[in-house]
Design a protein around this motif. Structure first.
Motif, PDB file in Angstrom:
ATOM      1  N   LEU A   1     184.214  24.942   9.873  1.00 21.29           N
ATOM      2  CA  LEU A   1     183.366  25.111   8.697  1.00 21.29           C
ATOM      3  C   LEU A   1     181.981  25.612   9.101  1.00 21.29           C
ATOM      4  N   GLU A   2     181.456  25.118  10.207  1.00 22.28           N
ATOM      5  CA  GLU A   2     180.148  25.577  10.686  1.00 22.28           C
ATOM      6  C   GLU A   2     180.181  27.066  11.021  1.00 22.28           C
ATOM      7  N   ARG A   3     181.277  27.507  11.609  1.00 20.46           N
ATOM      8  CA  ARG A   3     181.400  28.938  11.924  1.00 20.46           C
ATOM      9  C   ARG A   3     181.486  29.761  10.647  1.00 20.46           C
ATOM     10  N   ALA A   4     182.182  29.251   9.654  1.00 31.28           N
ATOM     11  CA  ALA A   4     182.352  29.988   8.403  1.00 31.28           C
ATOM     12  C   ALA A   4     181.063  30.022   7.586  1.00 31.28           C
ATOM     13  N   LEU A   5     180.279  28.923   7.644  1.00 24.98           N
ATOM     14  CA  LEU A   5     179.066  28.806   6.837  1.00 24.98           C
ATOM     15  C   LEU A   5     177.903  28.370   7.746  1.00 24.98           C
ATOM     16  N   PRO A   6     177.367  29.269   8.544  1.00 28.42           N
ATOM     17  CA  PRO A   6     176.338  28.892   9.512  1.00 28.42           C
ATOM     18  C   PRO A   6     175.034  28.412   8.881  1.00 28.42           C
ATOM     19  N   GLY A   7     174.821  28.690   7.611  1.00 29.86           N
ATOM     20  CA  GLY A   7     173.609  28.230   6.938  1.00 29.86           C
ATOM     21  C   GLY A   7     173.742  26.880   6.278  1.00 29.86           C
ATOM     22  N   LEU A   8     174.903  26.256   6.410  1.00 31.64           N
ATOM     23  CA  LEU A   8     175.174  24.985   5.748  1.00 31.64           C
ATOM     24  C   LEU A   8     174.548  23.815   6.504  1.00 31.64           C
ATOM     25  N   GLU A   9     173.978  22.872   5.767  1.00 27.78           N
ATOM     26  CA  GLU A   9     173.448  21.650   6.356  1.00 27.78           C
ATOM     27  C   GLU A   9     174.493  20.544   6.234  1.00 27.78           C
ATOM     28  N   CYS A  10     174.927  19.999   7.371  1.00 20.13           N
ATOM     29  CA  CYS A  10     175.911  18.919   7.396  1.00 20.13           C
ATOM     30  C   CYS A  10     175.707  18.122   8.674  1.00 20.13           C
ATOM     31  N   ASP A  11     175.551  16.823   8.569  1.00 22.82           N
ATOM     32  CA  ASP A  11     175.287  15.981   9.735  1.00 22.82           C
ATOM     33  C   ASP A  11     176.367  16.098  10.798  1.00 22.82           C
ATOM     34  N   TRP A  12     177.612  16.314  10.367  1.00 19.80           N
ATOM     35  CA  TRP A  12     178.728  16.331  11.316  1.00 19.80           C
ATOM     36  C   TRP A  12     178.780  17.609  12.144  1.00 19.80           C
ATOM     37  N   PHE A  13     177.842  18.533  11.925  1.00 28.61           N
ATOM     38  CA  PHE A  13     177.745  19.720  12.779  1.00 28.61           C
ATOM     39  C   PHE A  13     177.005  19.413  14.080  1.00 28.61           C
TER      40      PHE A  13
ATOM     41  N   ARG B   1     187.690   9.552   0.978  1.00 27.77           N
ATOM     42  CA  ARG B   1     188.776   9.799   1.922  1.00 27.77           C
ATOM     43  C   ARG B   1     189.589  10.961   1.382  1.00 27.77           C
ATOM     44  N   ILE B   2     189.506  12.100   2.070  1.00 31.17           N
ATOM     45  CA  ILE B   2     190.252  13.293   1.678  1.00 31.17           C
ATOM     46  C   ILE B   2     191.607  13.227   2.372  1.00 31.17           C
ATOM     47  N   GLU B   3     192.654  13.073   1.601  1.00 31.38           N
ATOM     48  CA  GLU B   3     193.952  12.747   2.178  1.00 31.38           C
ATOM     49  C   GLU B   3     194.483  13.834   3.108  1.00 31.38           C
ATOM     50  N   ASP B   4     194.272  15.142   2.792  1.00 35.65           N
ATOM     51  CA  ASP B   4     194.825  16.187   3.659  1.00 35.65           C
ATOM     52  C   ASP B   4     193.861  16.579   4.789  1.00 35.65           C
ATOM     53  N   GLN B   5     192.645  16.037   4.795  1.00 37.80           N
ATOM     54  CA  GLN B   5     191.655  16.259   5.855  1.00 37.80           C
ATOM     55  C   GLN B   5     191.395  17.743   6.113  1.00 37.80           C
ATOM     56  N   ASP B   6     191.431  18.538   5.069  1.00 32.21           N
ATOM     57  CA  ASP B   6     191.315  19.986   5.199  1.00 32.21           C
ATOM     58  C   ASP B   6     190.024  20.465   4.539  1.00 32.21           C
ATOM     59  N   LEU B   7     189.119  21.046   5.330  1.00 36.58           N
ATOM     60  CA  LEU B   7     187.865  21.584   4.803  1.00 36.58           C
ATOM     61  C   LEU B   7     187.936  23.085   4.553  1.00 36.58           C
ATOM     62  N   ALA B   8     189.076  23.714   4.810  1.00 39.46           N
ATOM     63  CA  ALA B   8     189.208  25.164   4.654  1.00 39.46           C
ATOM     64  C   ALA B   8     188.861  25.660   3.253  1.00 39.46           C
ATOM     65  N   PRO B   9     189.144  24.897   2.176  1.00 42.78           N
ATOM     66  CA  PRO B   9     188.785  25.406   0.848  1.00 42.78           C
ATOM     67  C   PRO B   9     187.286  25.666   0.673  1.00 42.78           C
ATOM     68  N   LEU B  10     186.461  25.136   1.576  1.00 41.50           N
ATOM     69  CA  LEU B  10     185.014  25.345   1.471  1.00 41.50           C
ATOM     70  C   LEU B  10     184.551  26.595   2.210  1.00 41.50           C
ATOM     71  N   HIS B  11     185.398  27.209   3.022  1.00 47.58           N
ATOM     72  CA  HIS B  11     184.976  28.310   3.879  1.00 47.58           C
ATOM     73  C   HIS B  11     184.414  29.490   3.095  1.00 47.58           C
ATOM     74  N   SER B  12     184.930  29.730   1.922  1.00 44.05           N
ATOM     75  CA  SER B  12     184.470  30.874   1.130  1.00 44.05           C
ATOM     76  C   SER B  12     183.341  30.520   0.175  1.00 44.05           C
ATOM     77  N   MET B  13     182.847  29.286   0.240  1.00 44.25           N
ATOM     78  CA  MET B  13     181.787  28.823  -0.662  1.00 44.25           C
ATOM     79  C   MET B  13     180.436  29.201  -0.052  1.00 44.25           C
ATOM     80  N   VAL B  14     180.106  30.489  -0.082  1.00 47.36           N
ATOM     81  CA  VAL B  14     178.944  31.005   0.645  1.00 47.36           C
ATOM     82  C   VAL B  14     177.626  30.495   0.071  1.00 47.36           C
ATOM     83  N   SER B  15     177.639  29.964  -1.137  1.00 46.84           N
ATOM     84  CA  SER B  15     176.425  29.424  -1.749  1.00 46.84           C
ATOM     85  C   SER B  15     176.102  28.010  -1.265  1.00 46.84           C
TER      86      SER B  15
END
Length: 240
Positions: free
Chosen positions: A212-224, A180-194
């Protein structure tokens, strides 16, 4: 490049294919490169002499077991399986070759900073660490960590204040199941291009996943995927 799939598979299977399972250290062959050893009372005694070991799954690690297994200077993979009752992780600093570390339910540990002194650590998986509520301590690992998991148990979510301390990391896989991420913010991952894999609980609103999907279109995540949201709604907003 780190083989993310292999490291993730090790997390899922929690063992190595050639690792025999033993209840007494004396039964581990002297030339074994991998082993699973469940402690029963003092059955771990002697494991420190099995110097050929490169991979160890240690079940029921109390402080004495941890102290002795840390004599295995050649260890590259270490899985401290449930229950982990040791109180001090400082002995791990001796494991200078360690690349993969999993710690399950470290209920007596509130200081994880000894892990910062593992110079080759690439994959760190921590489960059900009740005393850990922030990832701030992790920041010095940014240059070398490629796989990170902070997860709860089957019955209890792992509460983390924010992913902000991960900003600047170049992870390839991030595992956040039962969190449970208390601030519910995924923005810190946007620059994680790897980042190639995000395996996470529903700990942010749909708009955050879309961003997050727009920022990292190559990322695999079920919630996309729209189909994943069937029967789910956004989590309650964070408290003001």
């Amino acid at each position: 490049m780190t083989d993310t799939r292999a490291l993730y598979a090790a997390h899922i299977t929690r063992h190595w294919p050639d690792a025999g399972r033993y209840l007494d250290a004396s039964a581990v062959p002297d030339g074994a490169a991998a082993a699973q050893l469940k402690r029963e009372k003092k059955s771990h005694c002697g494991i420190g002499g099995k110097t050929a070991l490169k991979a160890l799954l240690a079940e029921g690690t109390d402080q004495a077991y941890l102290d002795e297994l840390c004599e295995l200077a050649g260890l590259q993979y270490l899985d401290l399986d449930w229950p982990t009752t040791a109180k001090d992780l400082s002995p791990l600093k001796k494991l200078r070759e360690l690349r993969f570390l999993r710690i399950d339910s470290p209920r007596n540990i509130d200081d994880f900073t000894p892990l910062l002194e593992l110079p080759k650590l690439e994959a760190l998986l921590i489960e059900n660490a009740k005393a850990m509520t922030t990832l701030d301590w992790l920041k010095p690992l940014a240059p070398r960590l490629r796989v990170f998991g902070i997860e709860g148990s089957r019955h209890t979510d792992q509460r983390i204040q924010s992913l902000e301390p991960l900003r600047g990391f170049q992870l390839e896989a991030l595992l956040l199941r039962s969190t449970r991420i208390e601030d519910q913010d995924l923005a810190p991952l946007h620059s994680m291009v790897s980042l190639r894999l995000l395996n996470t609980a529903l700990n942010a609103p749909r708009s955050q996943f879309k961003a997050l999907e727009r920022a990292l279109p190559g990322l695999e995540c079920d919630w996309f995927y729209d189909a994943k949201w069937k029967g789910f709604r956004d989590p309650r907003p964070p408290k003001a």
